[in-house]
Design a protein around this motif. Sequence first.
Motif, PDB file in Angstrom:
ATOM      1  N   TRP A  36       0.859  -1.177   0.000  1.00  0.00           N
ATOM      2  CA  TRP A  36       0.000   0.000   0.000  1.00  0.00           C
ATOM      3  C   TRP A  36       0.900   1.233   0.000  1.00  0.00           C
ATOM      4  O   TRP A  36       1.859   1.309   0.782  1.00  0.00           O
ATOM      5  N   TYR A  37       0.553   2.159  -0.853  1.00  0.00           N
ATOM      6  CA  TYR A  37       1.279   3.413  -0.989  1.00  0.00           C
ATOM      7  C   TYR A  37       0.251   4.539  -0.944  1.00  0.00           C
ATOM      8  O   TYR A  37      -0.936   4.303  -1.163  1.00  0.00           O
ATOM      9  N   ARG A  38       0.725   5.751  -0.676  1.00  0.00           N
ATOM     10  CA  ARG A  38      -0.206   6.862  -0.695  1.00  0.00           C
ATOM     11  C   ARG A  38       0.469   8.113  -1.257  1.00  0.00           C
ATOM     12  O   ARG A  38       1.689   8.251  -1.202  1.00  0.00           O
ATOM     13  N   GLN A  39      -0.376   8.952  -1.779  1.00  0.00           N
ATOM     14  CA  GLN A  39       0.115  10.213  -2.331  1.00  0.00           C
ATOM     15  C   GLN A  39      -0.824  11.320  -1.910  1.00  0.00           C
ATOM     16  O   GLN A  39      -2.006  11.340  -2.298  1.00  0.00           O
ATOM     17  N   ALA A  40      -0.288  12.220  -1.109  1.00  0.00           N
ATOM     18  CA  ALA A  40      -1.054  13.378  -0.671  1.00  0.00           C
ATOM     19  C   ALA A  40      -0.869  14.503  -1.685  1.00  0.00           C
ATOM     20  O   ALA A  40       0.111  14.508  -2.439  1.00  0.00           O
ATOM     21  N   PRO A  41      -1.785  15.446  -1.709  1.00  0.00           N
ATOM     22  CA  PRO A  41      -1.661  16.556  -2.671  1.00  0.00           C
ATOM     23  C   PRO A  41      -0.328  17.277  -2.543  1.00  0.00           C
ATOM     24  O   PRO A  41       0.097  17.632  -1.435  1.00  0.00           O
ATOM     25  N   GLY A  42       0.344  17.430  -3.656  1.00  0.00           N
ATOM     26  CA  GLY A  42       1.614  18.143  -3.672  1.00  0.00           C
ATOM     27  C   GLY A  42       2.803  17.360  -3.155  1.00  0.00           C
ATOM     28  O   GLY A  42       3.901  17.910  -3.020  1.00  0.00           O
ATOM     29  N   ASN A  73      -4.641 -15.055   0.728  1.00  0.00           N
ATOM     30  CA  ASN A  73      -4.285 -15.595  -0.591  1.00  0.00           C
ATOM     31  C   ASN A  73      -5.448 -16.352  -1.232  1.00  0.00           C
ATOM     32  O   ASN A  73      -5.547 -16.423  -2.453  1.00  0.00           O
ATOM     33  N   ALA A  74      -6.325 -16.909  -0.426  1.00  0.00           N
ATOM     34  CA  ALA A  74      -7.473 -17.632  -0.978  1.00  0.00           C
ATOM     35  C   ALA A  74      -8.433 -16.684  -1.693  1.00  0.00           C
ATOM     36  O   ALA A  74      -9.182 -17.106  -2.577  1.00  0.00           O
ATOM     37  N   LYS A  75      -8.411 -15.427  -1.298  1.00  0.00           N
ATOM     38  CA  LYS A  75      -9.303 -14.434  -1.895  1.00  0.00           C
ATOM     39  C   LYS A  75      -8.568 -13.463  -2.815  1.00  0.00           C
ATOM     40  O   LYS A  75      -9.170 -12.502  -3.301  1.00  0.00           O
ATOM     41  N   ASN A  76      -7.284 -13.693  -3.026  1.00  0.00           N
ATOM     42  CA  ASN A  76      -6.486 -12.781  -3.861  1.00  0.00           C
ATOM     43  C   ASN A  76      -6.610 -11.341  -3.383  1.00  0.00           C
ATOM     44  O   ASN A  76      -6.725 -10.407  -4.194  1.00  0.00           O
ATOM     45  N   THR A  77      -6.581 -11.148  -2.082  1.00  0.00           N
ATOM     46  CA  THR A  77      -6.872  -9.835  -1.518  1.00  0.00           C
ATOM     47  C   THR A  77      -5.864  -9.480  -0.429  1.00  0.00           C
ATOM     48  O   THR A  77      -5.456 -10.336   0.353  1.00  0.00           O
ATOM     49  N   VAL A  78      -5.503  -8.209  -0.411  1.00  0.00           N
ATOM     50  CA  VAL A  78      -4.699  -7.661   0.668  1.00  0.00           C
ATOM     51  C   VAL A  78      -5.487  -6.527   1.301  1.00  0.00           C
ATOM     52  O   VAL A  78      -6.243  -5.827   0.617  1.00  0.00           O
ATOM     53  N   TYR A  79      -5.342  -6.386   2.594  1.00  0.00           N
ATOM     54  CA  TYR A  79      -6.102  -5.395   3.348  1.00  0.00           C
ATOM     55  C   TYR A  79      -5.160  -4.413   4.037  1.00  0.00           C
ATOM     56  O   TYR A  79      -4.012  -4.731   4.347  1.00  0.00           O
ATOM     57  N   LEU A  80      -5.698  -3.240   4.300  1.00  0.00           N
ATOM     58  CA  LEU A  80      -4.997  -2.271   5.132  1.00  0.00           C
ATOM     59  C   LEU A  80      -5.998  -1.753   6.152  1.00  0.00           C
ATOM     60  O   LEU A  80      -6.921  -1.002   5.811  1.00  0.00           O
ATOM     61  N   GLN A  81      -5.845  -2.194   7.373  1.00  0.00           N
ATOM     62  CA  GLN A  81      -6.677  -1.702   8.468  1.00  0.00           C
ATOM     63  C   GLN A  81      -6.029  -0.450   9.024  1.00  0.00           C
ATOM     64  O   GLN A  81      -4.875  -0.487   9.471  1.00  0.00           O
ATOM     65  N   MET A  82      -6.762   0.640   8.988  1.00  0.00           N
ATOM     66  CA  MET A  82      -6.220   1.923   9.420  1.00  0.00           C
ATOM     67  C   MET A  82      -7.004   2.410  10.630  1.00  0.00           C
ATOM     68  O   MET A  82      -8.212   2.645  10.539  1.00  0.00           O
ATOM     69  N   ASN A  83      -6.319   2.528  11.743  1.00  0.00           N
ATOM     70  CA  ASN A  83      -6.929   2.999  12.980  1.00  0.00           C
ATOM     71  C   ASN A  83      -6.301   4.315  13.409  1.00  0.00           C
ATOM     72  O   ASN A  83      -5.231   4.687  12.937  1.00  0.00           O
ATOM     73  N   SER A  84      -6.977   4.998  14.309  1.00  0.00           N
ATOM     74  CA  SER A  84      -6.467   6.272  14.847  1.00  0.00           C
ATOM     75  C   SER A  84      -6.042   7.204  13.734  1.00  0.00           C
ATOM     76  O   SER A  84      -4.942   7.780  13.760  1.00  0.00           O
ATOM     77  N   LEU A  85      -6.910   7.349  12.765  1.00  0.00           N
ATOM     78  CA  LEU A  85      -6.561   8.150  11.601  1.00  0.00           C
ATOM     79  C   LEU A  85      -6.372   9.617  11.964  1.00  0.00           C
ATOM     80  O   LEU A  85      -7.046  10.156  12.851  1.00  0.00           O
ATOM     81  N   LYS A  86      -5.436  10.220  11.248  1.00  0.00           N
ATOM     82  CA  LYS A  86      -5.100  11.624  11.455  1.00  0.00           C
ATOM     83  C   LYS A  86      -5.325  12.387  10.152  1.00  0.00           C
ATOM     84  O   LYS A  86      -5.345  11.788   9.067  1.00  0.00           O
ATOM     85  N   SER A  87      -5.418  13.679  10.260  1.00  0.00           N
ATOM     86  CA  SER A  87      -5.617  14.477   9.047  1.00  0.00           C
ATOM     87  C   SER A  87      -4.443  14.283   8.073  1.00  0.00           C
ATOM     88  O   SER A  87      -4.618  14.349   6.857  1.00  0.00           O
ATOM     89  N   GLY A  88      -3.277  14.023   8.625  1.00  0.00           N
ATOM     90  CA  GLY A  88      -2.100  13.794   7.785  1.00  0.00           C
ATOM     91  C   GLY A  88      -2.145  12.503   6.987  1.00  0.00           C
ATOM     92  O   GLY A  88      -1.298  12.294   6.112  1.00  0.00           O
ATOM     93  N   ASP A  89      -3.121  11.657   7.284  1.00  0.00           N
ATOM     94  CA  ASP A  89      -3.280  10.409   6.518  1.00  0.00           C
ATOM     95  C   ASP A  89      -4.109  10.636   5.254  1.00  0.00           C
ATOM     96  O   ASP A  89      -4.245   9.713   4.453  1.00  0.00           O
ATOM     97  N   THR A  90      -4.646  11.825   5.097  1.00  0.00           N
ATOM     98  CA  THR A  90      -5.438  12.123   3.907  1.00  0.00           C
ATOM     99  C   THR A  90      -4.578  12.000   2.656  1.00  0.00           C
ATOM    100  O   THR A  90      -3.519  12.623   2.552  1.00  0.00           O
ATOM    101  N   ALA A  91      -5.017  11.163   1.731  1.00  0.00           N
ATOM    102  CA  ALA A  91      -4.249  10.907   0.517  1.00  0.00           C
ATOM    103  C   ALA A  91      -5.036   9.969  -0.384  1.00  0.00           C
ATOM    104  O   ALA A  91      -6.045   9.396   0.035  1.00  0.00           O
ATOM    105  N   VAL A  92      -4.541   9.817  -1.591  1.00  0.00           N
ATOM    106  CA  VAL A  92      -5.001   8.723  -2.446  1.00  0.00           C
ATOM    107  C   VAL A  92      -4.122   7.520  -2.124  1.00  0.00           C
ATOM    108  O   VAL A  92      -2.892   7.635  -2.147  1.00  0.00           O
ATOM    109  N   TYR A  93      -4.760   6.429  -1.799  1.00  0.00           N
ATOM    110  CA  TYR A  93      -4.052   5.209  -1.443  1.00  0.00           C
ATOM    111  C   TYR A  93      -4.048   4.266  -2.646  1.00  0.00           C
ATOM    112  O   TYR A  93      -5.107   3.959  -3.206  1.00  0.00           O
ATOM    113  N   TYR A  94      -2.856   3.825  -2.985  1.00  0.00           N
ATOM    114  CA  TYR A  94      -2.668   2.929  -4.113  1.00  0.00           C
ATOM    115  C   TYR A  94      -2.183   1.570  -3.625  1.00  0.00           C
ATOM    116  O   TYR A  94      -1.381   1.475  -2.689  1.00  0.00           O
ATOM    117  N   CYS A  95      -2.640   0.564  -4.319  1.00  0.00           N
ATOM    118  CA  CYS A  95      -2.166  -0.790  -4.058  1.00  0.00           C
ATOM    119  C   CYS A  95      -1.257  -1.196  -5.203  1.00  0.00           C
ATOM    120  O   CYS A  95      -1.555  -0.907  -6.375  1.00  0.00           O
TER     121      CYS A  95
END
Length: 115
Positions: A36-42, A73-95
């Motif tokens: 998981w990667y993210r890109q915030a504005p600017g 792996n059985a579902k071909n899926t990866v998850y990202l559980q995000m807790n205690s979110l902060k305003s600084g976590d605002t971004a587009v998240y890419y897999c």
Amino acid sequence: QVQVVESGGGLVQAGGSLRLSCSASGSMFSAYAMGWYRQAPGKQRELVARITSGGRINYSDSVKGRFTISRDNAKNTVYLQMNSLKSGDTAVYYCGATYYGMDYWGKGTLVTVSS
């Protein structure tokens, strides 16, 4: 060609939680390294969390203790559980999926954390 699709983004208040999902095509999913990667504005895209085919995990310092990456792996899926979110976590998240040195990306999902 590996198709990667993210889902689960949205608007959440600071301190809240979200779970992102990412599905990747192909019968060799268990051999993919997934990240998981993210890109915030600017800002440049940055690594958030990554899990190898063997289950080795690494996190960026900014999310350690708050985010958890996992894979099914059985579902071909990866998850990202995000807790205690902060305003600084605002971004587009890419897999991203990596297989035999090739990187495959989804189109991203927007996470907005309101303060």
